[in-house]
Enzyme design. Sequence first.
Site, mmCIF file in Angstrom:
data_model
loop_
_atom_site.group_PDB
_atom_site.id
_atom_site.type_symbol
_atom_site.label_atom_id
_atom_site.label_comp_id
_atom_site.label_asym_id
_atom_site.label_seq_id
_atom_site.Cartn_x
_atom_site.Cartn_y
_atom_site.Cartn_z
ATOM 1 N N PHE A 103 -4.286 4.394 -5.748
ATOM 2 C CA PHE A 103 -3.933 3.447 -6.851
ATOM 3 C C PHE A 103 -4.612 2.153 -6.970
ATOM 4 O O PHE A 103 -5.189 1.738 -7.877
ATOM 5 C CB PHE A 103 -2.363 3.138 -6.656
ATOM 6 C CG PHE A 103 -1.950 1.972 -7.664
ATOM 7 C CD1 PHE A 103 -1.597 2.327 -9.032
ATOM 8 C CD2 PHE A 103 -1.467 0.809 -7.206
ATOM 9 C CE1 PHE A 103 -1.177 1.541 -10.015
ATOM 10 C CE2 PHE A 103 -0.853 -0.082 -7.897
ATOM 11 C CZ PHE A 103 -0.808 -0.032 -9.420
ATOM 12 N N GLY A 146 0.745 -1.054 -0.008
ATOM 13 C CA GLY A 146 0.034 0.257 -0.225
ATOM 14 C C GLY A 146 0.827 1.180 -0.123
ATOM 15 O O GLY A 146 1.953 1.186 -0.486
ATOM 16 N N LEU A 147 0.424 2.318 0.736
ATOM 17 C CA LEU A 147 0.929 3.571 0.889
ATOM 18 C C LEU A 147 1.260 4.324 -0.613
ATOM 19 O O LEU A 147 2.169 4.776 -1.048
ATOM 20 C CB LEU A 147 2.526 3.564 1.493
ATOM 21 C CG LEU A 147 2.376 2.967 2.858
ATOM 22 C CD1 LEU A 147 3.792 2.785 3.486
ATOM 23 C CD2 LEU A 147 1.511 3.840 3.659
ATOM 24 N N CYS A 148 0.094 3.833 -1.312
ATOM 25 C CA CYS A 148 0.267 4.490 -2.859
ATOM 26 C C CYS A 148 -0.900 5.177 -3.209
ATOM 27 O O CYS A 148 -1.476 5.209 -4.410
ATOM 28 C CB CYS A 148 0.371 3.344 -3.811
ATOM 29 S SG CYS A 148 -0.632 1.885 -3.499
ATOM 30 N N GLY A 149 -1.402 6.169 -2.426
ATOM 31 C CA GLY A 149 -2.912 6.744 -2.683
ATOM 32 C C GLY A 149 -3.852 5.747 -3.052
ATOM 33 O O GLY A 149 -4.237 4.949 -2.610
#
Length: 294
Positions: A92, A87-90
């Site tokens: 996406f 994760g940690l990708c908005g």
Amino acid sequence: MASLKEVRSRIASINSTQQITKAMKMVAAAKLRRAQDGITQMRPYAQKLSQMLSTVSAGAELAADSPYKQARPIDRVLLIVVTSDRGLCGAFNTNAIKAAISLLNDRYAAQARAGNVEIMALGKKGAEAFIRRGFRVNTKHTNIFGSLNFATVRQAAEEAMDGFVSGRYDVVDIVFNEFKNVATQIIRTEQMLPIVAAEAPAGATSAVNYLFEPSEEEIISELIPKTLKIQLYKAALESNASFYGAQMTAMDKATENAGELLKELKLVYNRTRQAAITKEILEIVGGAEALAAD
């Protein structure tokens, strides 16, 4: 009002978080360059391979008889959803999952109600999301992005192709993020199977008779499966580059937000400290006046 100790603790915590987001942004930027190079090199090859297939198929009866072109009533659906492992990708992963669910609710609503939809998840985040929603999920190919290469994606493509030829699936679609630039990813849905004949370009001439070497049958039998595998591999490369672009953007924004929050907390800290100093001065003055009165 929070105590000085609490404010200092929050400032230290946010400083630590900001260092992490900065590091993640730098890592994503480094990996993005390699991923971007990979998809930039793949696009012309995939496009030329598709054009070659269309050219050969135009005058070849064998291509029309290919098992990968056989359209039939759609009862069973395989949806290949390409997300990421982390994760940690908005938004996406969320955007790809929403697009897949929207496709199921619109185009394949009857098949979904009948339980005739299977999800092939390329990426852990998509697998987890669809398992929570009660779909049948093929998780055998979720760990491809750790070492993304053609061999790992080929296995997933061959499974989908074999399932279509055997009649297990009547249609196979791919949902993925197409890489445009660092800040922009575009959700795409492509039909993988059955193969849809490409439209002839404007001004194209009539079919030409070709001399085939090796045989026409051998060329077509090799070209069609390879084109399908490249189509899925290209989607995986697009998604991989899109992920690092989205993560880089998200970490950059998180770093900026941490900086803004630090400014606010430092202002609160200074005000709290000034208030505490003022209070101590007033207490000292008050004590001195009380002693003088005695």
